[in-house]
Motif scaffolding. Structure first.
Motif, short mmCIF file in Angstrom:
data_model
loop_
_atom_site.label_atom_id
_atom_site.label_comp_id
_atom_site.label_asym_id
_atom_site.label_seq_id
_atom_site.Cartn_x
_atom_site.Cartn_y
_atom_site.Cartn_z
N ARG A 2 -4.93 1.96 -11.19
CA ARG A 2 -3.98 1.77 -9.99
C ARG A 2 -4.04 2.33 -9.26
O ARG A 2 -4.33 3.22 -9.84
CB ARG A 2 -2.53 1.94 -11.31
N ARG A 5 -0.20 3.29 -2.18
CA ARG A 5 -0.32 3.15 -0.79
C ARG A 5 0.26 4.17 0.12
O ARG A 5 -0.68 4.81 0.73
CB ARG A 5 0.51 1.36 -0.58
N HIS A 209 9.67 4.28 -5.38
CA HIS A 209 8.97 4.32 -5.85
C HIS A 209 7.79 5.39 -5.39
O HIS A 209 6.58 5.94 -5.94
CB HIS A 209 8.75 3.31 -4.35
N GLU A 213 4.89 6.36 -7.62
CA GLU A 213 3.19 6.79 -7.03
C GLU A 213 2.44 8.15 -7.54
O GLU A 213 1.09 8.54 -8.32
CB GLU A 213 3.52 6.41 -5.58
N ASN A 278 6.51 0.14 3.42
CA ASN A 278 6.66 -0.93 2.61
C ASN A 278 5.65 -0.59 1.38
O ASN A 278 4.64 -0.61 1.01
CB ASN A 278 6.21 -2.51 3.10
N THR A 280 4.90 -1.79 -1.54
CA THR A 280 4.51 -3.45 -2.21
C THR A 280 3.69 -4.16 -1.12
O THR A 280 1.99 -3.68 -1.52
CB THR A 280 5.27 -4.23 -2.01
N TYR A 281 3.46 -3.99 -0.16
CA TYR A 281 2.04 -4.75 0.89
C TYR A 281 1.59 -3.97 2.30
O TYR A 281 1.27 -4.05 2.93
CB TYR A 281 3.26 -5.96 1.64
#
Length: 323
Positions: A2, A5, A209, A213, A278, A280-281
């Motif tokens: 995993r 980001r 998030h 993370e 973001n 996710t992306y």
């Protein structure tokens, strides 16, 4: 494997407070009544990342002494203010009102203060913890696993556990976000269901998030621990981190020079920056590995995380009923 980001990790920690002996104040008994296993998991932060259950009736009961004591002291203050608006104001009446209520509140606060640790033990904790060394996730309750860890708790391989960020519509139609731990095979292990505690505004998924993370980064044992306050006192216990710090010429106890106020300010900077990211992306950002080149402690600011005086600790305990 995993990956993360945003890579903006930060968590405050009262380092100087935990470097010395914790002051008990007016608490007559040892507050560490959670059991030796729980204390070990809570203390070894370089290895275990502990998450508590966010919801449930037990969560409400944990803060019941705080609510009772806060209500009693507020009621005393309200009665004193109300007394000044009455027609028959006398010094004797005011002293009688204050002394009687104050003594009653003091007795209740001291009682709750000293039974609270045992109250918590009776309630028990519902929690999970992520083991960086053994790469497992353990649960304090029955989750249907046959594998047990060193503490006798059921566990799963790290990559079998996933996080679901979900939304609930609360009062006045305001959305609230939570993180729930589940097994990747939900049908086989439906008992794996724990809503993690997340510090932050619940109407923003960003805090969920950021918490997840940090857990992913904690479990990545191919990298040293992130350089943030919560790991300051334990960095030397992790072999990879200790060697990395040595090669990196890291200042000893770097974060100990930052007060809790300064740490909170830095955390807000990260959160403001992450608000539009973001998760996710978005592009993978570079992690700060030499924070001493970016941040400097404010030596002129009073160190609010110095050892608390007996009077300060006692006053907080009387007002809250918590050790």
């Amino acid at each position: 494997m995993r990956t993360t980001r945003y890579n903006g990790f930060f968590e405050e920690y009262n380092i100087l407070h935990f470097m010395g002996e914790r002051k008990k104040g007016l608490a007559l008994f040892d507050s560490e009544t959670d059991g030796e296993d729980f204390q070990t998991i809570q203390r070894e932060m370089w290895r275990f990342h502990l998450v508590l259950d966010e919801g449930g009736f037990k969560r409400f009961l944990m803060f019941l002494p705080l609510g009772l004591c806060g209500g009693l002291w507020f009621l005393l203050l309200f009665n004193i203010v109300l007394y000044f608006f009455s027609e028959d104001i006398t010094n004797e009446g005011l002293i009688e009102l204050f002394s009687g209520r104050f003594l009653f509140n003091l007795v209740i606060s001291l009682f709750l203060l000293n039974i609270y640790p045992y109250f918590l033990r009776m309630l028990g904790h519902k929690y999970a913890y992520f083991d960086r060394v053994k790469q497992t996730v353990s649960f304090s309750f029955d989750v249907g696993s046959d594998e047990l860890d060193e503490f006798g708790n059921q566990c799963f391989p790290w990559l079998d556990i996933e996080a679901e960020i979900f939304e609930q519509i609360g009062d006045m139609g305001v959305p609230r976000f939570f993180v729930r731990l589940v097994h990747k095979d939900r049908d086989k292990y439906p008992k794996v269901n724990l809503c993690m505690d997340v510090v932050g505004i619940q109407n923003s998924a960003m805090y969920c998030h950021l918490r997840w993370e940090l857990i992913i980064r904690h479990m990545d044992n191919t990298k040293p621990l992130p350089d943030i306050p919560i790991y300051e006192l334990d960095r030397s216990k992790d072999d990879l981190t200790r060697e990395f710090d040595k090669q990196n010429n890291r200042p000893e106890l770097f974060w100990a020079g930052f007060s809790l106020g300064e740490q909170s300010r830095l955390k807000r900077l990260y959160e403001e920056d992450a608000a539009d990211f973001n998760f996710t992306y978005g592009p993978e950002r570079e992690e700060i590995v030499k924070p001493w080149l970016k941040w400097k402690p404010d030596l002129t600011q009073e160190q609010v995380n110095k050892k608390q005086s007996f009077i300060k600790v006692a006053l907080i305990q009387i007002l809250t009923g918590l050790p």
